[in-house]
Every structure is written in C-alpha cells, then in structure tokens.
Design a protein around this motif. Sequence first.
Motif, mmCIF file in Angstrom:
data_model
loop_
_atom_site.group_PDB
_atom_site.id
_atom_site.type_symbol
_atom_site.label_atom_id
_atom_site.label_comp_id
_atom_site.label_asym_id
_atom_site.label_seq_id
_atom_site.Cartn_x
_atom_site.Cartn_y
_atom_site.Cartn_z
ATOM 1 N N HIS A 9 60.554 50.042 80.531
ATOM 2 C CA HIS A 9 60.298 51.384 79.980
ATOM 3 C C HIS A 9 60.480 52.392 81.116
ATOM 4 C CE1 HIS A 9 58.586 49.970 76.130
ATOM 5 N NE2 HIS A 9 58.004 49.026 76.835
ATOM 6 N N LEU A 10 61.716 52.646 81.509
ATOM 7 C CA LEU A 10 61.999 53.510 82.658
ATOM 8 C C LEU A 10 61.828 54.990 82.343
ATOM 9 C CD1 LEU A 10 65.158 51.777 84.154
ATOM 10 C CD2 LEU A 10 62.765 51.461 84.805
ATOM 11 N N ASN A 11 61.708 55.340 81.059
ATOM 12 C CA ASN A 11 61.553 56.748 80.700
ATOM 13 C C ASN A 11 60.122 57.239 80.853
ATOM 14 O OD1 ASN A 11 60.958 55.007 78.404
ATOM 15 N ND2 ASN A 11 60.656 56.903 77.242
ATOM 16 N N PHE A 12 59.181 56.367 81.159
ATOM 17 C CA PHE A 12 57.794 56.781 81.316
ATOM 18 C C PHE A 12 57.652 57.669 82.552
ATOM 19 C CE2 PHE A 12 55.420 53.210 78.843
ATOM 20 C CZ PHE A 12 56.179 53.488 77.723
ATOM 21 N N ASP A 13 56.696 58.578 82.510
ATOM 22 C CA ASP A 13 56.540 59.568 83.574
ATOM 23 C C ASP A 13 56.323 58.947 84.945
ATOM 24 O OD1 ASP A 13 56.825 61.596 81.741
ATOM 25 O OD2 ASP A 13 54.677 62.013 81.551
ATOM 26 N N THR A 14 55.731 57.772 84.985
ATOM 27 C CA THR A 14 55.440 57.143 86.271
ATOM 28 C C THR A 14 56.704 56.826 87.069
ATOM 29 O OG1 THR A 14 54.222 55.323 87.317
ATOM 30 C CG2 THR A 14 55.437 54.788 85.303
ATOM 31 N N PHE A 15 57.867 56.795 86.408
ATOM 32 C CA PHE A 15 59.116 56.523 87.102
ATOM 33 C C PHE A 15 59.906 57.791 87.439
ATOM 34 C CE2 PHE A 15 58.733 52.351 84.778
ATOM 35 C CZ PHE A 15 58.492 51.602 85.911
ATOM 36 N N ALA A 16 59.394 58.936 87.064
ATOM 37 C CA ALA A 16 60.123 60.183 87.314
ATOM 38 C C ALA A 16 60.220 60.431 88.822
ATOM 39 C CB ALA A 16 59.414 61.354 86.643
ATOM 40 N N GLY A 17 61.438 60.674 89.285
ATOM 41 C CA GLY A 17 61.611 61.092 90.669
ATOM 42 C C GLY A 17 62.133 60.046 91.632
ATOM 43 N N LEU A 210 51.700 45.396 83.847
ATOM 44 C CA LEU A 210 51.592 43.952 84.067
ATOM 45 C C LEU A 210 52.331 43.453 85.300
ATOM 46 C CD1 LEU A 210 52.100 42.887 80.343
ATOM 47 C CD2 LEU A 210 49.927 43.069 81.580
ATOM 48 N N SER A 211 52.081 44.063 86.437
ATOM 49 C CA SER A 211 52.689 43.589 87.681
ATOM 50 C C SER A 211 52.327 42.122 87.909
ATOM 51 C CB SER A 211 52.209 44.414 88.872
ATOM 52 O OG SER A 211 52.660 45.743 88.776
ATOM 53 N N PRO A 212 53.305 41.284 88.259
ATOM 54 C CA PRO A 212 53.038 39.855 88.454
ATOM 55 C C PRO A 212 52.440 39.576 89.826
ATOM 56 C CG PRO A 212 55.330 40.313 88.894
ATOM 57 C CD PRO A 212 54.727 41.625 88.438
ATOM 58 N N GLU A 213 51.838 38.409 89.935
ATOM 59 C CA GLU A 213 51.523 37.916 91.281
ATOM 60 C C GLU A 213 52.850 37.654 91.999
ATOM 61 O OE1 GLU A 213 48.719 37.925 92.575
ATOM 62 O OE2 GLU A 213 47.220 37.739 90.992
ATOM 63 N N ARG A 216 50.224 42.109 92.190
ATOM 64 C CA ARG A 216 49.219 42.651 91.283
ATOM 65 C C ARG A 216 48.595 43.945 91.811
ATOM 66 N NH1 ARG A 216 46.538 39.399 87.682
ATOM 67 N NH2 ARG A 216 45.575 41.346 86.972
ATOM 68 N N LYS A 217 48.550 44.118 93.131
ATOM 69 C CA LYS A 217 47.952 45.329 93.683
ATOM 70 C C LYS A 217 48.832 46.549 93.463
ATOM 71 C CE LYS A 217 45.134 42.991 97.171
ATOM 72 N NZ LYS A 217 44.833 42.837 98.620
ATOM 73 N N GLU A 218 50.100 46.313 93.141
ATOM 74 C CA GLU A 218 51.000 47.422 92.824
ATOM 75 C C GLU A 218 50.704 47.861 91.386
ATOM 76 O OE1 GLU A 218 53.212 48.927 94.722
ATOM 77 O OE2 GLU A 218 52.908 47.649 96.486
ATOM 78 N N ARG A 219 50.082 48.994 91.220
ATOM 79 C CA ARG A 219 49.654 49.417 89.884
ATOM 80 C C ARG A 219 50.842 49.683 88.968
ATOM 81 N NH1 ARG A 219 44.372 51.213 89.658
ATOM 82 N NH2 ARG A 219 44.764 51.259 87.416
ATOM 83 N N ARG A 220 51.964 50.071 89.547
ATOM 84 C CA ARG A 220 53.172 50.347 88.772
ATOM 85 C C ARG A 220 54.139 49.175 88.918
ATOM 86 N NH1 ARG A 220 57.610 54.899 90.277
ATOM 87 N NH2 ARG A 220 57.923 53.378 91.944
ATOM 88 N N ASN A 221 54.317 48.444 87.847
ATOM 89 C CA ASN A 221 55.305 47.372 87.841
ATOM 90 C C ASN A 221 56.708 47.980 87.856
ATOM 91 O OD1 ASN A 221 56.334 44.792 87.729
ATOM 92 N ND2 ASN A 221 55.675 44.380 85.637
ATOM 93 N N GLN A 222 57.699 47.229 88.327
ATOM 94 C CA GLN A 222 59.070 47.734 88.382
ATOM 95 C C GLN A 222 60.041 46.581 88.180
ATOM 96 O OE1 GLN A 222 60.806 48.407 92.404
ATOM 97 N NE2 GLN A 222 58.654 48.564 93.066
ATOM 98 N N PRO A 223 61.286 46.873 87.795
ATOM 99 C CA PRO A 223 62.241 45.807 87.471
ATOM 100 C C PRO A 223 62.467 44.791 88.577
ATOM 101 C CG PRO A 223 63.032 47.881 86.611
ATOM 102 C CD PRO A 223 61.826 48.210 87.450
ATOM 103 N N ALA A 224 62.413 45.201 89.824
ATOM 104 C CA ALA A 224 62.625 44.248 90.918
ATOM 105 C C ALA A 224 61.624 43.102 90.869
ATOM 106 C CB ALA A 224 62.535 44.963 92.273
ATOM 107 N N PHE A 225 60.446 43.361 90.305
ATOM 108 C CA PHE A 225 59.394 42.338 90.290
ATOM 109 C C PHE A 225 59.675 41.228 89.277
ATOM 110 C CE2 PHE A 225 55.913 45.553 91.772
ATOM 111 C CZ PHE A 225 56.568 45.692 92.982
#
Length: 280
Positions: A9-17, A210-213, A216-225
């Motif tokens: 879901h890359l359109n979410f505000d958390t990914f802006a910028g 849902l950041s994986p182990e 998990r400390k990364e509050r924002r999950n991202q595709p690289a994970f």
Amino acid sequence: MPLVDTHVHLNFDTFAGDLNELARAWRQAGVLALVHSCVEPNEFSAMQAIADCIPELYLSVGLHPLDTDKWTAATAAQIAESAAADSRVVAIGETGLDFFKADDEAVQREAFWQQLTIAHRLGLPVIVHCRDAAQATAAMVREFQQTVGPVTGVMHCWAGTPEETQWFLDLGFYISFSGIVTFKNAHQVKASAKMVPDDRLLVETDCPFLSPEPMRKERRNQPAFVRHVAIYLAELRQVEFDTLAQTTTRNAVTLFNLPKPLLFSAVDGEPWPDLMPAGG
C-alpha cells in the motif's frame, strides 16, 4: 534471486516523500515486482500516479470489507471500469469478509460477490482479505464457482489454521504469507506455511503494516522487508532461500500474469531512474 511483494500500500501517507529511497532498498533486496492492493476505488487514481513512476508496480482495484460504508450502487461499475481501462491492473481487490467486529455482514457479502463477479468476467484473480470469516469466505467462493463459474485468487496476509488453509487450497487459491509468519507466537500460521504446496505459495509485506522479524522495531514496514519473510519461510520449509524465491516468484507470475522478462532478467548494475521528481 528475484522476489515479488504481492501486497503493498505505497499510496498511504507514511510513504510520502521517500519513495525513491524505498525503491532503491527494495531493488537492492531483489524485489523486481510489486502488486499494489486497493482499499477502495477512489484511491485508484493515486495508485496509478505512483505506478506511472514505478515500472515494476502492478495494480489491483476493489473495496476492502472494512470499507463497505463506501459501497453504493455505482461501486461495482467503478471497479470494473477502472480494471478494464488500465493494463497494469492484475487483480480485483482487496475484497473478502472481515467479521472481527462487523455489523454489516450482509453488505460485505454483497460487495464480495459482486467483486468475484467482476474478476470472473475480466479473467482476473481476486485478492482476498479474510478475518474471523474463513468458513463463510470459503462457502461463498465455492458457491460462486459452482453456480457462476471459475474464479481464483490469493488469501492474502494469511493467518488461518491448517484446516482452513486446506479449504482454500481445495478451491484452487494461492496462500500468501506476510511478516506474521515470523512472529514468535504465530504457531498456527507457521503450521499452515509448512503445508502449502510449492506451487501455491506467495510472499508479501502488506506494508506499511506487520514488519517481520528481525525488523519488528521498524514501525513502518516496506517492500524490501519481504526478503525477511522469504528467508524465514525458506528456513521453516527447510529449503534453500534461492529455491523459495524462485518458487514464489514463479507463482506470482502465474497468478497475476506478470511479464516474465521483467522478473527474470538480470538487473544488477543497470541504472534505475529516480521515481519521483526532486522534492516529490
């Protein structure tokens, strides 16, 4: 080995910028294609704008079961028209049923059936969200297949029991695992992940959730994970990582009809353009 993140879901505000930085990270991690899921059809134009800048991004369009307050008489037509008009659309959804705290089961069922109908008519798979509704979801898919015609898809971010998993495997569906499978206490998810046949297995992030182990400390999950999900699944299923990556990538290509040259070409060392204008 290449990977496909089958739910973002890359359109979410958390990914802006910082999409440029995120893209460099996922490409370095071997992610060569992504499927952008849709929560509700009014966000589809924003998804298209991102895909205009990311050649490896493919799209779905649909209405999430927790957004059925937005379902109107015109929604089905809007979804169908959007899907037919953009060749980057590879699925309908995410759709499905969520009875966790629902008081709108009838509307959810109507929206799900209509989206199954669109997927059947357009020959596209469905991306299915299912929470506390496995029996009802399987029953609806089974009824649809028996009375209307074939439809396939993926149970995304799957957290069901092995018994429930088998219901959807029997219906011809794929099963996609997210970072949940890496969580310490996700015992039934791990059991399900062990039993899914090689040719039905997919991986995803469902980012930004849902950041994986071990992230998990990364509050924002991202595709690289998604690489961490794949590494964990390989260990869980006792196969080499390269084998797991090749298997899940092949399955994503098959289910979503993704272009094989994009996924299996060697890209190491090739220049990638920035995705967004400076400051965008």
